[in-house]
Design an enzyme around this catalytic site. Sequence first.
Site, PDB file in Angstrom:
ATOM      1  N   ASP A 145       0.834  -1.203   0.000  1.00  0.00           N
ATOM      2  CA  ASP A 145       0.000   0.000   0.000  1.00  0.00           C
ATOM      3  C   ASP A 145       0.873   1.259   0.000  1.00  0.00           C
ATOM      4  OD1 ASP A 145      -2.336   1.439  -0.001  1.00  0.00           O
ATOM      5  OD2 ASP A 145      -2.661   1.309   2.153  1.00  0.00           O
ATOM      6  N   ARG A 201       0.280   7.646  -2.449  1.00  0.00           N
ATOM      7  CA  ARG A 201       0.761   8.650  -1.499  1.00  0.00           C
ATOM      8  C   ARG A 201       2.224   8.985  -1.733  1.00  0.00           C
ATOM      9  NH1 ARG A 201      -1.396   5.706   3.603  1.00  0.00           N
ATOM     10  NH2 ARG A 201      -2.107   4.315   1.940  1.00  0.00           N
ATOM     11  N   ASN A 228     -10.204  -2.945  -6.881  1.00  0.00           N
ATOM     12  CA  ASN A 228      -9.371  -1.993  -7.638  1.00  0.00           C
ATOM     13  C   ASN A 228      -9.911  -1.704  -9.042  1.00  0.00           C
ATOM     14  OD1 ASN A 228      -6.182  -3.092  -6.221  1.00  0.00           O
ATOM     15  ND2 ASN A 228      -7.526  -1.414  -5.617  1.00  0.00           N
ATOM     16  N   ARG A 241     -11.224   1.813  -9.761  1.00  0.00           N
ATOM     17  CA  ARG A 241     -10.354   3.001  -9.913  1.00  0.00           C
ATOM     18  C   ARG A 241     -10.534   3.618 -11.312  1.00  0.00           C
ATOM     19  NH1 ARG A 241      -4.925   2.552  -6.377  1.00  0.00           N
ATOM     20  NH2 ARG A 241      -5.984   1.843  -4.513  1.00  0.00           N
ATOM     21  N   ARG A 278       1.662  -5.145   6.148  1.00  0.00           N
ATOM     22  CA  ARG A 278       0.960  -4.091   5.413  1.00  0.00           C
ATOM     23  C   ARG A 278       1.821  -2.839   5.452  1.00  0.00           C
ATOM     24  NH1 ARG A 278      -5.124  -2.671   4.321  1.00  0.00           N
ATOM     25  NH2 ARG A 278      -4.727  -0.838   3.069  1.00  0.00           N
ATOM     26  N   LEU A 305      -7.332  -5.144   6.832  1.00  0.00           N
ATOM     27  CA  LEU A 305      -6.988  -6.332   6.034  1.00  0.00           C
ATOM     28  C   LEU A 305      -7.423  -6.169   4.573  1.00  0.00           C
ATOM     29  CD1 LEU A 305      -7.754  -9.322   8.423  1.00  0.00           C
ATOM     30  CD2 LEU A 305      -5.539  -8.495   7.639  1.00  0.00           C
TER      31      LEU A 305
HETATM   32  C1  FPP Z   1      -1.795   0.306  -3.410  1.00  0.00           C
HETATM   33  O1  FPP Z   1      -1.339   1.616  -3.476  1.00  0.00           O
HETATM   34  C2  FPP Z   1      -1.240  -0.501  -4.473  1.00  0.00           C
HETATM   35  C3  FPP Z   1      -1.942  -1.040  -5.493  1.00  0.00           C
HETATM   36  C4  FPP Z   1      -3.383  -0.854  -5.668  1.00  0.00           C
HETATM   37  C5  FPP Z   1      -1.325  -1.813  -6.543  1.00  0.00           C
HETATM   38  C6  FPP Z   1      -0.063  -2.517  -6.184  1.00  0.00           C
HETATM   39  C7  FPP Z   1       0.759  -2.534  -7.387  1.00  0.00           C
HETATM   40  C8  FPP Z   1       2.100  -2.484  -7.446  1.00  0.00           C
HETATM   41  C9  FPP Z   1       2.974  -2.519  -6.287  1.00  0.00           C
HETATM   42  C10 FPP Z   1       2.776  -2.394  -8.755  1.00  0.00           C
HETATM   43  C11 FPP Z   1       2.451  -3.497  -9.654  1.00  0.00           C
HETATM   44  C12 FPP Z   1       2.747  -4.820  -9.076  1.00  0.00           C
HETATM   45  C13 FPP Z   1       3.046  -5.888  -9.800  1.00  0.00           C
HETATM   46  C14 FPP Z   1       3.283  -7.178  -9.147  1.00  0.00           C
HETATM   47  C15 FPP Z   1       3.155  -5.821 -11.259  1.00  0.00           C
HETATM   48  P1  FPP Z   1      -2.399   2.792  -3.588  1.00  0.00           P
HETATM   49  O2  FPP Z   1      -2.462   3.228  -5.008  1.00  0.00           O
HETATM   50  O3  FPP Z   1      -3.709   2.357  -3.030  1.00  0.00           O
HETATM   51  O4  FPP Z   1      -1.727   3.857  -2.682  1.00  0.00           O
HETATM   52  P2  FPP Z   1      -2.461   4.973  -1.809  1.00  0.00           P
HETATM   53  O5  FPP Z   1      -3.209   4.253  -0.722  1.00  0.00           O
HETATM   54  O6  FPP Z   1      -1.329   5.794  -1.294  1.00  0.00           O
HETATM   55  O7  FPP Z   1      -3.364   5.728  -2.731  1.00  0.00           O
END
Ligand code: FPP
Length: 265
Positions: A29, A33, A77, A80, A197, A204
């Site tokens: 996560d 940010r 997701n 989004r 996390r 979770l």
């Molecule tokens: C959460 O950060 C992350 C995700 C929704 C996607 C995770 C993806 C990656 C780490 C890159 C791609 C991974 C692979 C394996 C190809 P967020 O966008 O929710 O962050 P925020 O809470 O700060 O907005």
Amino acid sequence: MAERTGELPRVVRPDLGGPFPEHIAIIMDGNGRWAEERGLRRVFGHREGIDSVREVTTECARMGVKSLTLYAFSVENWKRPRAEVRYLMRLLRHFLVDERPTLMENAVTLRCIGRLDDLPEEVLRELRKSEALTSANRGMRLRLALSYGARSELADGLRALVLDVQRGALVAAEIDEETLRRYLYDPQTPDPDLLIRTAGELRLSNFLLWQASYSEIHVSEVCWPEFRKAALLAALRDYAGRVRKFGGLISDRATPVPPVRRAVT
Ligand code: FPP
């Protein structure tokens, strides 16, 4: 050359003074940010997050972790903005292609869990190729949770289970926890010992709700793009200090908790 070998890397397990997890699961996560704090668009956080995925995967494989499950894209997701989803899918496809040599070098087996049919065809194709290429490797199992949700996993499993009862392959009265487990996405992989996390949130988020029942939880304040070897070691050190009782009074999971016996008078 590396693509053909898939030989086991030399395992160097750090001595952190306590137990070491066999299965680590991570809610990655804080990509958005991380980017916004730097005046960048959110997607740059996802792109930077790939480097963390590579470093954490490689370090875990070299430390002898048996399974690593990364929450890469949840069923939620899909809600989004279209552009972000498209970017994430493109990133995923590139990751699957570009990381093959690294997976082979470290003898990692790739598996994916989730509603994989939801993924774009070109992603699914590369995913199947990577799974096939790495299937004979004998090192760590890397599981990417894609279009994954624990509630959909349970719903999908229950649907299959009910069908088996209806066609007489399963007797309803004999269903127990182990039966249910067999209907989850990847029942062969043991439950995570350690659930990490990043970015400080205490949720979770619909991740491995069944399997994480007794996982030790470590929350790191570090956003995923900055979660590298040092942060991983901090999580492992935290885990090494935990005493796991699984609801009993003893910490060795291999030792069954003795049943309470009434004194015979
Ligand atoms: C959460 O950060 C992350 C995700 C929704 C996607 C995770 C993806 C990656 C780490 C890159 C791609 C991974 C692979 C394996 C190809 P967020 O966008 O929710 O962050 P925020 O809470 O700060 O907005």
